[in-house]
Design a protein around this motif. Structure first.
Motif, PDB file in Angstrom:
ATOM      1  N   GLU A  22       0.845  -1.186   0.000  1.00  0.00           N
ATOM      2  CA  GLU A  22       0.000   0.000   0.000  1.00  0.00           C
ATOM      3  C   GLU A  22       0.887   1.244   0.000  1.00  0.00           C
ATOM      4  OE1 GLU A  22      -2.138  -0.581   3.610  1.00  0.00           O
ATOM      5  OE2 GLU A  22      -3.633  -1.897   2.714  1.00  0.00           O
ATOM      6  N   PRO A  23       1.645   1.489  -1.084  1.00  0.00           N
ATOM      7  CA  PRO A  23       2.558   2.646  -1.095  1.00  0.00           C
ATOM      8  C   PRO A  23       1.842   3.971  -0.936  1.00  0.00           C
ATOM      9  CG  PRO A  23       2.335   1.693  -3.290  1.00  0.00           C
ATOM     10  CD  PRO A  23       1.693   0.729  -2.347  1.00  0.00           C
ATOM     11  N   GLU A  24       0.612   4.077  -1.463  1.00  0.00           N
ATOM     12  CA  GLU A  24      -0.120   5.338  -1.333  1.00  0.00           C
ATOM     13  C   GLU A  24      -0.443   5.629   0.128  1.00  0.00           C
ATOM     14  OE1 GLU A  24      -3.749   7.663  -3.620  1.00  0.00           O
ATOM     15  OE2 GLU A  24      -3.670   5.477  -3.653  1.00  0.00           O
ATOM     16  N   ALA A  25      -0.794   4.572   0.898  1.00  0.00           N
ATOM     17  CA  ALA A  25      -1.093   4.761   2.321  1.00  0.00           C
ATOM     18  C   ALA A  25       0.152   5.152   3.105  1.00  0.00           C
ATOM     19  CB  ALA A  25      -1.708   3.484   2.897  1.00  0.00           C
ATOM     20  N   ALA A  26       1.338   4.798   2.574  1.00  0.00           N
ATOM     21  CA  ALA A  26       2.586   5.125   3.264  1.00  0.00           C
ATOM     22  C   ALA A  26       2.951   6.595   3.156  1.00  0.00           C
ATOM     23  CB  ALA A  26       3.722   4.263   2.710  1.00  0.00           C
ATOM     24  N   LEU A  31       6.231  20.168   2.023  1.00  0.00           N
ATOM     25  CA  LEU A  31       5.531  18.885   2.100  1.00  0.00           C
ATOM     26  C   LEU A  31       4.617  18.691   0.900  1.00  0.00           C
ATOM     27  CD1 LEU A  31       4.614  18.907   5.903  1.00  0.00           C
ATOM     28  CD2 LEU A  31       6.300  17.433   4.790  1.00  0.00           C
ATOM     29  N   ASP A  32       3.896  19.750   0.519  1.00  0.00           N
ATOM     30  CA  ASP A  32       2.988  19.651  -0.630  1.00  0.00           C
ATOM     31  C   ASP A  32       3.753  19.380  -1.920  1.00  0.00           C
ATOM     32  OD1 ASP A  32       0.828  20.104   0.993  1.00  0.00           O
ATOM     33  OD2 ASP A  32       0.705  22.246   0.575  1.00  0.00           O
ATOM     34  N   TYR A  91       6.115  11.060  -4.783  1.00  0.00           N
ATOM     35  CA  TYR A  91       6.395   9.635  -4.651  1.00  0.00           C
ATOM     36  C   TYR A  91       5.248   8.781  -5.184  1.00  0.00           C
ATOM     37  CZ  TYR A  91       9.818  11.678  -1.510  1.00  0.00           C
ATOM     38  OH  TYR A  91      10.816  12.449  -0.979  1.00  0.00           O
ATOM     39  N   ASP A  92       4.077   9.366  -5.255  1.00  0.00           N
ATOM     40  CA  ASP A  92       2.890   8.732  -5.828  1.00  0.00           C
ATOM     41  C   ASP A  92       2.724   7.319  -5.270  1.00  0.00           C
ATOM     42  OD1 ASP A  92       0.618   8.713  -7.381  1.00  0.00           O
ATOM     43  OD2 ASP A  92       1.659   7.973  -9.148  1.00  0.00           O
ATOM     44  N   LYS A  93       2.549   6.319  -6.144  1.00  0.00           N
ATOM     45  CA  LYS A  93       2.299   4.940  -5.711  1.00  0.00           C
ATOM     46  C   LYS A  93       3.496   4.042  -5.997  1.00  0.00           C
ATOM     47  CE  LYS A  93      -2.639   5.451  -6.659  1.00  0.00           C
ATOM     48  NZ  LYS A  93      -3.809   4.911  -7.399  1.00  0.00           N
ATOM     49  N   ASP A  94       4.661   4.630  -6.142  1.00  0.00           N
ATOM     50  CA  ASP A  94       5.875   3.891  -6.478  1.00  0.00           C
ATOM     51  C   ASP A  94       6.557   3.419  -5.191  1.00  0.00           C
ATOM     52  OD1 ASP A  94       8.391   3.007  -7.223  1.00  0.00           O
ATOM     53  OD2 ASP A  94       8.627   4.528  -8.786  1.00  0.00           O
ATOM     54  N   ALA A 116      12.554   7.587  -0.230  1.00  0.00           N
ATOM     55  CA  ALA A 116      12.176   8.721   0.613  1.00  0.00           C
ATOM     56  C   ALA A 116      12.366   8.392   2.086  1.00  0.00           C
ATOM     57  CB  ALA A 116      10.728   9.103   0.341  1.00  0.00           C
ATOM     58  N   LEU A 117      12.069   7.164   2.475  1.00  0.00           N
ATOM     59  CA  LEU A 117      12.282   6.750   3.864  1.00  0.00           C
ATOM     60  C   LEU A 117      13.759   6.791   4.224  1.00  0.00           C
ATOM     61  CD1 LEU A 117       9.779   3.754   4.201  1.00  0.00           C
ATOM     62  CD2 LEU A 117       9.561   6.026   5.205  1.00  0.00           C
ATOM     63  N   ARG A 118      14.607   6.375   3.297  1.00  0.00           N
ATOM     64  CA  ARG A 118      16.054   6.444   3.551  1.00  0.00           C
ATOM     65  C   ARG A 118      16.506   7.894   3.695  1.00  0.00           C
ATOM     66  NH1 ARG A 118      15.969   1.981  -0.112  1.00  0.00           N
ATOM     67  NH2 ARG A 118      16.320   3.335  -1.912  1.00  0.00           N
TER      68      ARG A 118
END
Length: 346
Positions: free
Chosen positions: A297-301, A319-320, A326-329, A336-338
């Protein structure tokens, strides 16, 4: 707790069950007795309406937590059995045991167990109150629900004093002077005057007069978003399927960088604390994002990712611009987490 009534005589009631389950997964031993009892009563009524199973045979618990040893047992008996009955009824109606994470209701500032220092009261010793004075530390610093008006010209100094006392329960005058006035001591008369002004602002019940050899401390009528964050974060460590709900509830408290927008020269004593708080906020963001990625669920992340960057002080404009890219990728979210972790204080 409105909106928990069954959906009419057609017997579906699925939305009611899912909402009750979602709310139940957010509850902990530190939740207020009022919320626990209200959830339990509503759940029993919904189950009684939806099923012919003997709900009254469920193990009963009024969640009267008389001691630290009893707290977990009583909570497990009352909460676990009833939550299991709700999940079982949902499975009976839908054949599903897992369903998408729903939004978590906005939290109020209710006093949960504090873990800033070992001297803070245990959950069963803290008195729940929706009108508790609440210190907001996870973003621009504010004091909310203070019954007094306070002098506007002294608001910054009184806010800093309130935060220091809350985060250093039992500390004495020498500690206060070292942290808040390192360039020179003030007289006892000046300290007492400042304490009296703070007491007039947040209330004598919240800030009792200092007893000999006990130092400065607030009563259970004072809480903070940081304390609430810690409770949810701790509960997420061992709550299984409810981990995501607790992490989401914790991250909803994040409004920006801890101790943001404080005036120059103030809160210098909190530098190390800011770093440790920021790290905790980012860690929770990464955990929740990875839970969503594990479910593909990349979008939920993206929401926890956004909260992590917000905790580092990114503006709304940044932020906007940053997060939707990152969309759904999944690979982009992982990158981005890294990036988020690389910017986190060590």
């Amino acid at each position: 707790m409105s909106g928990f009534a069954p959906e009419g005589a057609d017997g579906s009631g699925v939305t009611a069950l899912r909402t009750l389950i979602e709310r139940g997964r957010q509850l902990t031993t530190a939740s207020s007795p009022h919320e626990l009892a209200r959830w339990r009563a509503t759940a029993l009524c919904v189950l009684d309406t939806l099923t012919t199973n003997p709900v009254f045979d469920l193990p009963c618990s009024e969640w009267v937590l008389s001691s630290a040893q009893d707290a977990e047992l009583e909570f497990a008996r009352g909460w676990g059995s009833l939550l299991g009955a709700l999940e079982g009824e949902l499975f009976r109606q839908t054949g599903q045991l897992h369903f998408p994470q729903q939004s978590v209701p906005a939290l109020e500032c209710v006093p949960l167990v504090g873990r800033i220092a070992e001297s803070r009261p245990e959950p069963h010793e803290r008195e729940a109150s929706d009108s508790a004075v609440c210190l907001l530390l996870l973003g621009p610093v504010q004091v909310v629900n203070a019954p007094g008006t306070g002098q506007s010209s002294l608001r910054n100094s009184l806010t800093e004093l309130a935060c220091w006392i809350y985060l250093h329960p039992g500390a004495g005058p020498q500690d206060l002077e070292r942290d808040l006035h390192p360039k020179g001591n003030r007289s006892k008369q000046t300290r007492d005057s400042q304490s009296s002004r703070l007491r007039a602002w947040i209330g004598a019940e919240a800030f009792p007069r200092v007893e000999q050899n006990r130092g400065y401390r607030f009563s259970e009528r004072v809480t903070s978003d940081w304390t609430q964050f810690q409770d949810h974060h701790l509960a997420s460590q061992g709550s299984g399927e409810g981990a995501a709900g607790h992490l989401r509830a914790a991250l909803q408290l994040v409004r920006g960088r801890p101790f943001a927008d404080t005036p120059p020269g103030r809160f210098e004593w909190a530098v190390d604390m800011k770093a440790s708080m920021t790290k905790a906020l980012v860690d929770a963001s990464v955990r929740l994002a990875r839970l969503h990625l594990a479910e593909h669920e990349p979008e939920a992340a993206l929401w926890p990712l956004r909260q992590g960057f917000r905790a580092l002080g990114d503006t709304e404009h940044e932020l906007d611009r940053r997060v939707p890219a990152y969309d759904k990728d999944e690979d982009a979210v992982l990158a981005a987490l890294r990036n988020l972790q690389s910017r986190t204080p060590k």
